[in-house]
Motif scaffolding. Sequence first.
Motif, mmCIF file in Angstrom:
data_model
loop_
_atom_site.group_PDB
_atom_site.id
_atom_site.type_symbol
_atom_site.label_atom_id
_atom_site.label_comp_id
_atom_site.label_asym_id
_atom_site.label_seq_id
_atom_site.Cartn_x
_atom_site.Cartn_y
_atom_site.Cartn_z
ATOM 1 N N TRP A 225 0.835 -1.204 0.000
ATOM 2 C CA TRP A 225 0.000 0.000 0.000
ATOM 3 C C TRP A 225 0.873 1.259 0.000
ATOM 4 O O TRP A 225 0.671 2.179 -0.804
ATOM 5 N N ARG B 285 2.770 1.764 -3.273
ATOM 6 C CA ARG B 285 1.873 2.176 -4.372
ATOM 7 C C ARG B 285 1.473 3.650 -4.228
ATOM 8 O O ARG B 285 1.544 4.415 -5.185
ATOM 9 N N VAL B 286 1.045 4.023 -3.037
ATOM 10 C CA VAL B 286 0.591 5.406 -2.837
ATOM 11 C C VAL B 286 1.739 6.382 -3.096
ATOM 12 O O VAL B 286 1.569 7.387 -3.809
ATOM 13 N N HIS C 164 4.429 5.910 -4.856
ATOM 14 C CA HIS C 164 4.811 5.914 -6.262
ATOM 15 C C HIS C 164 3.803 6.690 -7.108
ATOM 16 O O HIS C 164 4.178 7.450 -8.004
ATOM 17 N N ASN C 165 2.520 6.507 -6.816
ATOM 18 C CA ASN C 165 1.505 7.222 -7.594
ATOM 19 C C ASN C 165 1.621 8.739 -7.404
ATOM 20 O O ASN C 165 1.465 9.508 -8.352
#
Lengths: 178, 198
Positions: A64, A67-68, A70-71
Amino acid sequence: MPSSETPQDDLYREAVAAYGPALARMARSWESDPDTRKDLLQEMHLALWRSMATFDNRCSLRTWVYRVAHNAATSHVLRSRRGKAKALISIEDAEAQSGLAAHDQSHPALEQAQILERLYALIQTLNPLDRQVILLYLEGIDAASIAEVTGISSGYVATKIHRIKNMLADRCLERRNL
Amino acid sequence: MTSDNSTLCNLWQTQPLESFQMSLEQLRKKGKRLNRVLLIRDSTVWVVCLFEIGWFAWILTIAPQLVAKIGSILIMFGMAFMNGQVWLDQRNRRRSLQRAETSGNVNSLDFFRSELVRQREFHRGLWFWSRMAALYPGLLVFGIGCIVVFPSPDNLVGYAITAVALILFPLSIWLNLSKSRKYQREIDTLDALKLPPA
């Protein structure tokens, strides 16, 4: 601890305690300018804190967080790419160019700081997805977990990691003194 | 090579870092500030739109010829439409970013892909052609109107506006379509990464 703290705040603290340094390294890889880097790191922390309101344990906390972060970083690099029209390349292209990265013959041994500097310079030329793969590899994440975080098939992740290893050995370690 | 890379990973993970701390209070404040910035950015589009409409409304009042008046009205509608489209694009982008940026359920590939798809769509399809259809007739009518009413070779404004409309139209189409093709190539590359290597 103040009574106003929520489960979201607690989860954020837990995530930062475990992955705060990785986020800082990620921000440094995405942005070379110190001031802009600080802004990016703040954006990543803000996105992470906001995201914790919807964390549902469908994936691990580590997946999680990566991902957050990186986004948030991808949004940042796409914004700056629009401004600077900066061309980003893939790991495959970077590997093909490795012959162009002439090693500095005047220095018999690269210091650790120089190795890191070279590594950051290399990472900053990559497109967002390949950047994520190389960063996760450097963080010591295994191929299956990289595939889970990025959404790239595990076969392609394995291929990319193989290329990354070759490229790192060629560009960063050939004249090492570790 | 493997042990070399392990050493490199170790060097990476143990490198000295600049100190960084952000309290929860600072996070909350930054969140509120960000919302304000986005609100101002959204408002800017409308301020620019009002300025443009005001400018052509003024031309509408001073232009004695019917064709220039029609051109001004068409340009006003076209610009209002284009600004509305830019605002909608910004709003959609902000919403999708807020959703995706703050959701660990969206993997990196899908997030990157959705951004590229959004950018591709801005440069082709209904969005693009409706923008062209809304903006260019007005510019062309206004420019041609100026030439028809004042056919003198000294009427540089009329010729300039007509030339801009005639040159910009095919140029915009070419630029936008080539941009959309570039995004499509990136999207295709990403899609290939979802499948096992051939």
